[in-house]
Structure formats: C-alpha cells, structure tokens
Design a protein around this motif. Sequence first.
Motif, PDB file in Angstrom:
ATOM      1  N   UNK A  52       0.829  -1.208   0.000  1.00 19.62           N
ATOM      2  CA  UNK A  52       0.000   0.000   0.000  1.00 19.62           C
ATOM      3  C   UNK A  52       0.864   1.259   0.000  1.00 19.62           C
ATOM      4  N   UNK A  53       0.630   2.100  -0.989  1.00 21.18           N
ATOM      5  CA  UNK A  53       1.294   3.391  -1.096  1.00 21.18           C
ATOM      6  C   UNK A  53       0.486   4.406  -0.294  1.00 21.18           C
ATOM      7  N   UNK A  54       1.010   4.804   0.873  1.00 16.97           N
ATOM      8  CA  UNK A  54       0.251   5.643   1.788  1.00 16.97           C
ATOM      9  C   UNK A  54       0.101   7.084   1.318  1.00 16.97           C
ATOM     10  N   UNK A  55       0.968   7.553   0.444  1.00 27.21           N
ATOM     11  CA  UNK A  55       0.857   8.935  -0.022  1.00 27.21           C
ATOM     12  C   UNK A  55      -0.199   9.085  -1.112  1.00 27.21           C
ATOM     13  N   UNK A  56      -0.242   8.140  -2.049  1.00 26.69           N
ATOM     14  CA  UNK A  56      -1.210   8.219  -3.148  1.00 26.69           C
ATOM     15  C   UNK A  56      -2.403   7.298  -2.933  1.00 26.69           C
ATOM     16  N   UNK A  57      -2.392   6.545  -1.841  1.00 29.97           N
ATOM     17  CA  UNK A  57      -3.494   5.632  -1.493  1.00 29.97           C
ATOM     18  C   UNK A  57      -3.763   4.640  -2.634  1.00 29.97           C
ATOM     19  N   UNK A 116      13.099  -0.925  -8.872  1.00 32.36           N
ATOM     20  CA  UNK A 116      12.469   0.062  -8.008  1.00 32.36           C
ATOM     21  C   UNK A 116      11.917   1.217  -8.825  1.00 32.36           C
ATOM     22  N   UNK A 117      10.911   1.870  -8.251  1.00 37.47           N
ATOM     23  CA  UNK A 117      10.300   3.037  -8.883  1.00 37.47           C
ATOM     24  C   UNK A 117      10.017   4.070  -7.807  1.00 37.47           C
ATOM     25  N   UNK A 118      10.419   5.321  -8.046  1.00 39.35           N
ATOM     26  CA  UNK A 118      10.167   6.411  -7.104  1.00 39.35           C
ATOM     27  C   UNK A 118       8.729   6.893  -7.289  1.00 39.35           C
ATOM     28  N   UNK A 119       7.901   6.655  -6.292  1.00 43.16           N
ATOM     29  CA  UNK A 119       6.482   6.962  -6.400  1.00 43.16           C
ATOM     30  C   UNK A 119       6.183   8.453  -6.239  1.00 43.16           C
TER      31      UNK A 119
END
Length: 280
Positions: A52-57, A116-119
């Motif tokens: 889960x990406x907490x910044x972009x939900x 890796x990818x910088x979200x």
Amino acid sequence: MKQLLILCVIAIISAEESKKNESKCEGIHVRNKFHRKQVLGIGLNRPYQLSYDQSEHRVYFSYNVGKDDEDSFEIGYLIKGHHDHKVLKTVENGFATAIDNKNGILYIGSNEGIFKKHLKVNGSKVERVISNHNVWDIFFKDHLYFITYPAQHLYKIVTEKEKKIAERQKHIHEKIYQFAIDGDSDMYITNDTGLFRIKNGTNKRIWYEGPTIYRAIEINKKGIAHFSASNAIYVPNKGNHSLEKIAHIKNLFGITFDSDDNIIYSDPHEIVKLLPEDCK
C-alpha cells in the motif's frame, strides 16, 4: 384473547427485527467487531503480494495473466475510487512487491531480479536494483530483504563501494517462504513446518502452533505482525507463544494495511478493504 393476540404480534415483530439485524451483521468480523467489505478491485486472477502506497493511497499487487495451468505474472495497481486496475508494464513477470513509504519507493521482485520506482517523482522510470536472482518474496524495513526461488534462501541488499549487492543471511539457514520484521525487531519466518519467531538479538526459533502453510506476513502501522493463512488472519501472542485468530476469511491470498490501518486483503478474484461499522 385480545392480550394473547397482541403478544403474538409483538413476538412476530421482534423476530422480524432480529432477522434484519442478523442479516445486517452478516459478514466479516475482525476481533469480534463487524467490518463492512469495500471492494477495491474485481475481475482479477489470484491477486497476491499486496503493498500500500500511503501517499497516493494506491494498492500494488501481482496477479496471474497466464492460463489456469500456467503461471505468468504482472504487477497491477488500483487508484483510489477506481475498480479497474492499471498495469505496470515495465517489469516482465513481476511477482513480489514491497513499499518503502518513508521514501516513497516501490520495489518489485521478478525472475530477472529486483527493480524500483520512485512513487513521489512524476514520470520516474523503473530502475534495476539487482539482477541474477529469481525473486520469490520481498520485504522492506530499513533495508530490503528478499527470498530467492527455488532455493528459498534469504538475502539482504547492502551497499559496498557504492554498489548494491545481495548478502546471504546465513543465520536463516533453512528454506523459507515468508519473512518479516515487526515493530520490536523480532523476525518471523515460515517454512515447511510452520511459523517461527526469532526474538531480536537471538537465533532461537520459537514455534507457533497453528497452520503449517501461510500465504503472507504483513506488519501494520503499530508494528504488529499479521499472518494470512488460507482461511483466516492471525496475530501473535508473544506472552504465551500462541496465535490469535482475529478474522475468518475464506480463500485468503494477500494482506496489507491502508494509511488508517484498515485491513486490505485479496481472494482469488477480488481485492477488498475491511471498514469497521456499527451494525446495531
């Protein structure tokens, strides 16, 4: 006679109200509290390895794109408010996911290594972290850990002379299927005989009686380990080295947690969020 008729009517109404309440409260209970199912993604084939990406939900996951008798995987993700998933096409046969939410980095494990990818950077490209490893599972806490396939050995990514290398974690000598580190820096591993905790600072395995097969270990925001078996979610009782079943869910695959610590899980075809709700 009239009084008896009134009592019968009251009994009928009470029974109907009881049925309504039972119907309303039917569903999934987490720690004995009713939770409403919010379907995030549908029409998927074995979504697994949730992050889960907490910044972009956003929910990232792997899923099978091959036929029923073959395994071929892609990395998909769900944007908040959309049931249809999008595909991260830059990594072929992506199978494992993990997110460093502090730095906003998505890690992807595949049969060709880790990427890796910088979200947090718009338009960022996928970069290779390490190659020459077929990756089964990955976990991030301060460092990136991964399990290889088919050897099922644990490695840790370290930096030597500005180069990323995979360092075999020899204190985990056995073949393992899942690995995680909780908020107390205790390690959890699963192998052919079940689930073990390795207390921080020791190499002693503490066996937890329960299922022998698990599909995921995830740590929530409070640092508590959650174990996904085929039909239930468990948490550890460290005092008596036992497992506590907190939810019964059929055909579980992966689990993760949103920014409010709500459980998100997957079954063979859906990704679902569980929201606490008063059903009285």
